[in-house]
Write a protein that holds these residues in place. Structure first.
Motif, PDB file in Angstrom:
ATOM      1  N   UNK A 178       0.684  -1.158   0.159  1.00  0.00           N
ATOM      2  CA  UNK A 178       0.000  -0.179   0.105  1.00  0.00           C
ATOM      3  C   UNK A 178       0.656   1.412   0.010  1.00  0.00           C
ATOM      4  N   UNK A 179       0.869   2.158  -1.054  1.00  0.00           N
ATOM      5  CA  UNK A 179       1.612   3.330  -1.081  1.00  0.00           C
ATOM      6  C   UNK A 179       0.825   4.458  -1.013  1.00  0.00           C
ATOM      7  N   UNK A 180      -0.379   4.466  -0.462  1.00  0.00           N
ATOM      8  CA  UNK A 180      -1.045   5.584  -0.193  1.00  0.00           C
ATOM      9  C   UNK A 180      -0.555   6.532   0.756  1.00  0.00           C
ATOM     10  N   UNK A 181      -0.331   7.726   0.453  1.00  0.00           N
ATOM     11  CA  UNK A 181       0.352   8.862   1.270  1.00  0.00           C
ATOM     12  C   UNK A 181       1.658   8.281   1.939  1.00  0.00           C
ATOM     13  N   UNK A 182       2.421   7.289   1.132  1.00  0.00           N
ATOM     14  CA  UNK A 182       3.661   6.642   1.649  1.00  0.00           C
ATOM     15  C   UNK A 182       4.448   6.693   0.625  1.00  0.00           C
ATOM     16  N   UNK A 183       5.928   6.302   0.533  1.00  0.00           N
ATOM     17  CA  UNK A 183       6.942   6.083  -0.427  1.00  0.00           C
ATOM     18  C   UNK A 183       7.790   5.142  -0.028  1.00  0.00           C
ATOM     19  N   UNK A 184       8.507   4.527  -1.325  1.00  0.00           N
ATOM     20  CA  UNK A 184       9.214   3.584  -1.309  1.00  0.00           C
ATOM     21  C   UNK A 184      10.359   3.860  -2.469  1.00  0.00           C
ATOM     22  N   UNK A 185      11.323   3.028  -2.006  1.00  0.00           N
ATOM     23  CA  UNK A 185      12.657   3.353  -3.052  1.00  0.00           C
ATOM     24  C   UNK A 185      13.159   2.249  -3.504  1.00  0.00           C
ATOM     25  N   UNK A 186      12.863   1.739  -4.638  1.00  0.00           N
ATOM     26  CA  UNK A 186      13.567   0.489  -5.349  1.00  0.00           C
ATOM     27  C   UNK A 186      14.750   1.010  -6.204  1.00  0.00           C
ATOM     28  N   UNK A 227      -6.189  18.409   2.104  1.00  0.00           N
ATOM     29  CA  UNK A 227      -5.840  17.270   2.384  1.00  0.00           C
ATOM     30  C   UNK A 227      -4.840  16.597   1.272  1.00  0.00           C
ATOM     31  N   UNK A 228      -5.380  16.565   0.230  1.00  0.00           N
ATOM     32  CA  UNK A 228      -4.761  15.925  -1.013  1.00  0.00           C
ATOM     33  C   UNK A 228      -3.406  16.680  -1.051  1.00  0.00           C
ATOM     34  N   UNK A 229      -3.271  17.969  -0.932  1.00  0.00           N
ATOM     35  CA  UNK A 229      -1.959  18.582  -1.262  1.00  0.00           C
ATOM     36  C   UNK A 229      -1.098  18.120  -0.046  1.00  0.00           C
ATOM     37  N   UNK A 230      -1.691  18.356   1.303  1.00  0.00           N
ATOM     38  CA  UNK A 230      -0.716  18.254   2.356  1.00  0.00           C
ATOM     39  C   UNK A 230      -0.083  16.696   2.484  1.00  0.00           C
ATOM     40  N   UNK A 231      -0.919  15.728   2.150  1.00  0.00           N
ATOM     41  CA  UNK A 231      -0.436  14.550   2.421  1.00  0.00           C
ATOM     42  C   UNK A 231       0.348  13.879   1.332  1.00  0.00           C
ATOM     43  N   UNK A 255       1.851  15.938  -0.799  1.00  0.00           N
ATOM     44  CA  UNK A 255       3.280  16.609  -0.908  1.00  0.00           C
ATOM     45  C   UNK A 255       4.234  15.978   0.111  1.00  0.00           C
ATOM     46  N   UNK A 256       3.710  15.684   1.440  1.00  0.00           N
ATOM     47  CA  UNK A 256       4.632  14.945   2.219  1.00  0.00           C
ATOM     48  C   UNK A 256       5.071  13.442   1.799  1.00  0.00           C
ATOM     49  N   UNK A 257       4.318  12.875   0.944  1.00  0.00           N
ATOM     50  CA  UNK A 257       4.717  11.630   0.508  1.00  0.00           C
ATOM     51  C   UNK A 257       5.962  11.791  -0.575  1.00  0.00           C
ATOM     52  N   UNK A 258       5.910  12.941  -1.343  1.00  0.00           N
ATOM     53  CA  UNK A 258       6.606  13.002  -2.668  1.00  0.00           C
ATOM     54  C   UNK A 258       8.000  13.602  -1.964  1.00  0.00           C
ATOM     55  N   UNK A 259       7.824  14.454  -1.242  1.00  0.00           N
ATOM     56  CA  UNK A 259       9.108  14.914  -0.623  1.00  0.00           C
ATOM     57  C   UNK A 259      10.017  13.854  -0.288  1.00  0.00           C
ATOM     58  N   UNK A 260       9.698  12.887   0.129  1.00  0.00           N
ATOM     59  CA  UNK A 260      10.674  11.876   0.787  1.00  0.00           C
ATOM     60  C   UNK A 260      11.171  11.377  -0.562  1.00  0.00           C
ATOM     61  N   UNK A 290      -3.003  18.067  -6.705  1.00  0.00           N
ATOM     62  CA  UNK A 290      -1.927  17.481  -7.556  1.00  0.00           C
ATOM     63  C   UNK A 290      -1.172  18.031  -8.678  1.00  0.00           C
ATOM     64  N   UNK A 291      -1.986  18.879  -9.420  1.00  0.00           N
ATOM     65  CA  UNK A 291      -1.344  19.777 -10.467  1.00  0.00           C
ATOM     66  C   UNK A 291      -0.318  20.518  -9.828  1.00  0.00           C
ATOM     67  N   UNK A 292      -0.660  21.267  -8.870  1.00  0.00           N
ATOM     68  CA  UNK A 292       0.351  22.053  -8.177  1.00  0.00           C
ATOM     69  C   UNK A 292       1.601  21.527  -7.873  1.00  0.00           C
ATOM     70  N   UNK A 293       1.354  19.977  -7.027  1.00  0.00           N
ATOM     71  CA  UNK A 293       2.687  19.236  -6.553  1.00  0.00           C
ATOM     72  C   UNK A 293       3.464  19.099  -7.807  1.00  0.00           C
ATOM     73  N   UNK A 294       2.778  18.430  -8.791  1.00  0.00           N
ATOM     74  CA  UNK A 294       3.550  18.112 -10.232  1.00  0.00           C
ATOM     75  C   UNK A 294       4.510  19.311 -10.651  1.00  0.00           C
TER      76      UNK A 294
END
Length: 222
Positions: free
Chosen positions: A80-88, A114-118, A120-125, A159-163
């Motif tokens: 599950x990668x909802x609001x989470x991040x992983x690196x391969x 809420x979309x922006x906050x959560x 954005x936090x996931x992609x920052x990682x 999502x557009x703003x984050x991208x």
């Protein structure tokens, strides 16, 4: 790395099962709507069946999945990668499921803040990884991937703003079945594979020494 990206299963995984029986990929990404309004246990069963091919599966829920499906995803063999991040290796992957508000009051909708906050936090990682995959169910606003037949854009402004700000390598989305296709926001490629339950998917090829120019996407019919 060869990735099979799909979205909008709506409870029908026959196309992907048939494809995986005869074709080899390294990773499967599912961008939401695993079920068609549940039940959540069905989502867990479907993910386990897809995972039985011993290929890593990364998944987010969609707006048509019940809110409780997070528990079932976590209990399945998928990740599950909802609001989470992983690196391969050098590939960073993060996700945000559900959608921005719709007129239909579907189970898994979020306000834009809420979309922006959560998200954005996931992609920052993962933003410093060489390749970054941003997996969202909703498409970004005002692209070919969020366009209804009526000509109205219904994607997420957050999502557009984050991208625009982070410029991930790829955004894999879904949600708008009629808007299968690709687009660009700056250097980011946006891909809406289309509805898996109608047999549509996207193949993504990433070379071992990848740069943006060495990543290929192709929307296919399974």
């Amino acid at each position: 790395m060869k990735i099979l990206a799909v979205s909008d299963l709506h409870g029908d995984i026959k196309p992907i099962i048939t494809y995986l029986t005869d074709n080899k990929v390294d990773l499967i990404i599912i961008a939401g709507d695993i079920t068609h309004f549940g039940p959540p246990e069905l989502g867990e069963d479907l993910l386990n069946e897809i995972s039985s091919f011993e290929i890593p599966v990364m998944v987010i829920p969609g707006n048509c999945d019940p809110r409780s499906i997070h528990t079932n995803i976590d209990n399945s063999r998928a990740i599950n990668i909802h609001a989470r991040n992983v690196v391969i290796k050098n590939i960073g992957i993060c996700g945000f499921g559900g959608s921005n508000p719709t007129p239909f009051d579907t189970p898994l909708e979020f306000e834009e803040v809420q979309i922006y906050d959560e998200a954005k936090r996931a992609i920052e990682g993962i933003k410093d990884e060489k390749i970054t995959l941003f997996i969202t169910h909703a498409p970004p606003y005002n692209t070919k991937t969020d366009l209804l037949p009526s000509g109205v854009h219904v994607g997420s402004t957050s999502l557009r703003k984050i991208i625009e700000d982070v410029q991930p390598t790829l955004n894999i989305c879904g949600h708008i079945h009629e808007a299968s296709g690709t687009d660009k926001i700056g250097k980011t490629t946006i891909v809406n594979p289309g509805e898996l339950s109608q047999g549509y998917a996207c193949l993504i090829q990433i070379r071992d020494d990848s740069t943006r120019e060495k990543i290929e996407t192709e929307i296919i019919k399974l």
